[in-house]
Design a protein around this motif. Structure first.
Motif, mmCIF file in Angstrom:
data_model
loop_
_atom_site.group_PDB
_atom_site.id
_atom_site.type_symbol
_atom_site.label_atom_id
_atom_site.label_comp_id
_atom_site.label_asym_id
_atom_site.label_seq_id
_atom_site.Cartn_x
_atom_site.Cartn_y
_atom_site.Cartn_z
ATOM 1 N N GLN A 160 30.047 21.383 -42.009
ATOM 2 C CA GLN A 160 29.987 22.299 -43.143
ATOM 3 C C GLN A 160 30.680 21.997 -44.408
ATOM 4 O O GLN A 160 30.194 22.120 -45.450
ATOM 5 C CB GLN A 160 30.212 23.734 -42.725
ATOM 6 N N GLU A 165 23.123 20.130 -45.266
ATOM 7 C CA GLU A 165 22.379 21.375 -45.126
ATOM 8 C C GLU A 165 21.345 21.239 -44.066
ATOM 9 O O GLU A 165 20.768 22.277 -43.468
ATOM 10 C CB GLU A 165 21.528 21.478 -46.213
ATOM 11 N N ILE A 193 22.176 30.132 -35.822
ATOM 12 C CA ILE A 193 23.370 30.614 -36.962
ATOM 13 C C ILE A 193 24.639 30.912 -36.356
ATOM 14 O O ILE A 193 24.810 31.734 -35.660
ATOM 15 C CB ILE A 193 22.743 31.728 -37.733
ATOM 16 N N ASN A 195 28.525 31.321 -38.394
ATOM 17 C CA ASN A 195 29.271 31.063 -39.658
ATOM 18 C C ASN A 195 28.536 30.547 -40.791
ATOM 19 O O ASN A 195 28.989 29.863 -41.609
ATOM 20 C CB ASN A 195 30.539 30.346 -39.536
ATOM 21 N N ASN A 196 27.220 31.219 -40.966
ATOM 22 C CA ASN A 196 26.539 30.768 -41.962
ATOM 23 C C ASN A 196 25.802 29.377 -41.806
ATOM 24 O O ASN A 196 25.362 29.128 -42.877
ATOM 25 C CB ASN A 196 27.151 31.169 -43.454
ATOM 26 N N ILE A 197 26.058 28.858 -40.895
ATOM 27 C CA ILE A 197 25.658 27.451 -40.615
ATOM 28 C C ILE A 197 24.481 27.484 -39.885
ATOM 29 O O ILE A 197 24.252 28.143 -38.792
ATOM 30 C CB ILE A 197 26.760 26.635 -39.918
ATOM 31 N N LYS A 198 23.342 27.130 -40.315
ATOM 32 C CA LYS A 198 22.169 26.972 -39.443
ATOM 33 C C LYS A 198 22.054 25.482 -39.036
ATOM 34 O O LYS A 198 22.029 24.497 -39.675
ATOM 35 C CB LYS A 198 20.892 27.298 -40.405
#
Length: 297
Positions: A160, A165, A193, A195-198
């Motif tokens: 991240q 992305e 998902i 911690n807002n990481i996809k």
């Protein structure tokens, strides 16, 4: 016999029946429409029945035939596919010619050096020197951590920070990911998902033909269902495909090659500190291109 009887009872046919029945129809009725060119992609995954169907269409149409494939990525032997057809192309199709494509545009050269050397340990693979104009220091990075969930979280947070992305996580089996996530992960189909990481989770088989900016490999353990899998081949398979493997874990080696080469930049490998995959032990020796990560902050 029981299987065939059950199909008749259900008035059903399987995929191989579709091919064989199509071949019978072609021989009996021919084709109304003729094609001048026939192109087959992923030709390394051809079975005898598929070849017979393709060859019949070629002969009926008197067509020009183009096959595209990569013997390094032949990973469907369990479905009856045989690499023998691909490797002996000119024997199966007379008056044919082979053109080798050596340039690759996805992976850094440093990754190709490792993956190419690794796959050509298989005695049956074609000898190739693949070339890429992309370069990257340490495109393969091994992270040793026994806590699977913690390992994946730390790598995701590390990635991240680099503003990547697109992340793909790959495993040997469908449920491998369940050992690497907890309640802090949410899921939407094959998208996870944290911690807002996809990131997308796929088996290596399903990832073939796909790519991602960064890849994380999980379940790289020396175990029955790890990589390479140590589940013994079903005896029934010898009737589906009579071609034998002549090098230990030959197809699993190709599967690992596919996993390594899905990335456009870096492939991270999560490995336990003990009982690690023999494949991890092997590629770790390429110290010029492979970085060992013992701690992630």
């Amino acid at each position: 016999m029981n299987y065939e009887e059950e199909l008749k009872k259900e008035n059903a046919i399987d995929f191989n029946d579709m091919i064989n029945k199509s071949l019978s129809c072609l021989k009996e009725y021919g084709l109304k429409k003729k094609w001048q060119y026939i192109i087959v992609d992923e030709y390394q995954d051809t079975s005898i029945t598929k070849f017979n169907l393709i060859n019949e269409i070629i002969n009926i149409c008197d067509a020009n035939f183009l096959a595209v494939g990569d013997d390094f990525q032949s990973i469907y032997r369990f479905t009856g596919c045989t690499l023998h057809i691909f490797l002996n192309f000119t024997s199966y199709l007379k008056y044919s010619k082979i053109f080798q494509i050596v340039n690759t545009y996805r992976n850094p050269q440093e990754l190709i050096n490792v993956a190419g050397s690794f796959i050509m340990k298989n005695k049956s693979q074609q000898r190739k020197n693949l070339i890429s104009h992309k370069h990257l220091d340490y495109p393969i990075r091994i992270y040793y951590e026994d806590n699977k969930v913690l390992a994946l979280k730390k790598l995701l947070l590390l990635i991240q920070k680099t503003n990547v992305e697109e992340i793909m996580v790959l495993g040997r089996n469908n449920k491998d990911i369940t050992k690497y996530i907890d309640d802090s992960f949410t899921q939407e189909d094959d998208i996870f998902i944290f911690n807002n990481i996809k990131f997308r989770y796929l088996t290596i088989h399903k990832s073939k033909g796909l790519e991602s900016e960064v890849v994380i490999l999980i379940n790289m353990e020396n175990s029955l269902t790890g990589m390479p899998t140590q589940i013994k081949e079903e005896k029934l398979l010898k009737y589906v495909n009579k071609q034998k493997e002549y090098y230990k874990f030959e197809e699993e080696r190709r599967l690992f090659y596919v996993a390594l080469t899905r990335t456009k930049t870096i492939t991270y490998i999560i490995s336990p500190t003990t009982n690690k995959s023999i494949f991890v032990t092997e590629i770790e020796k390429y110290k010029k291109y492979v970085q060992v990560i013992k701690k992630v902050n």
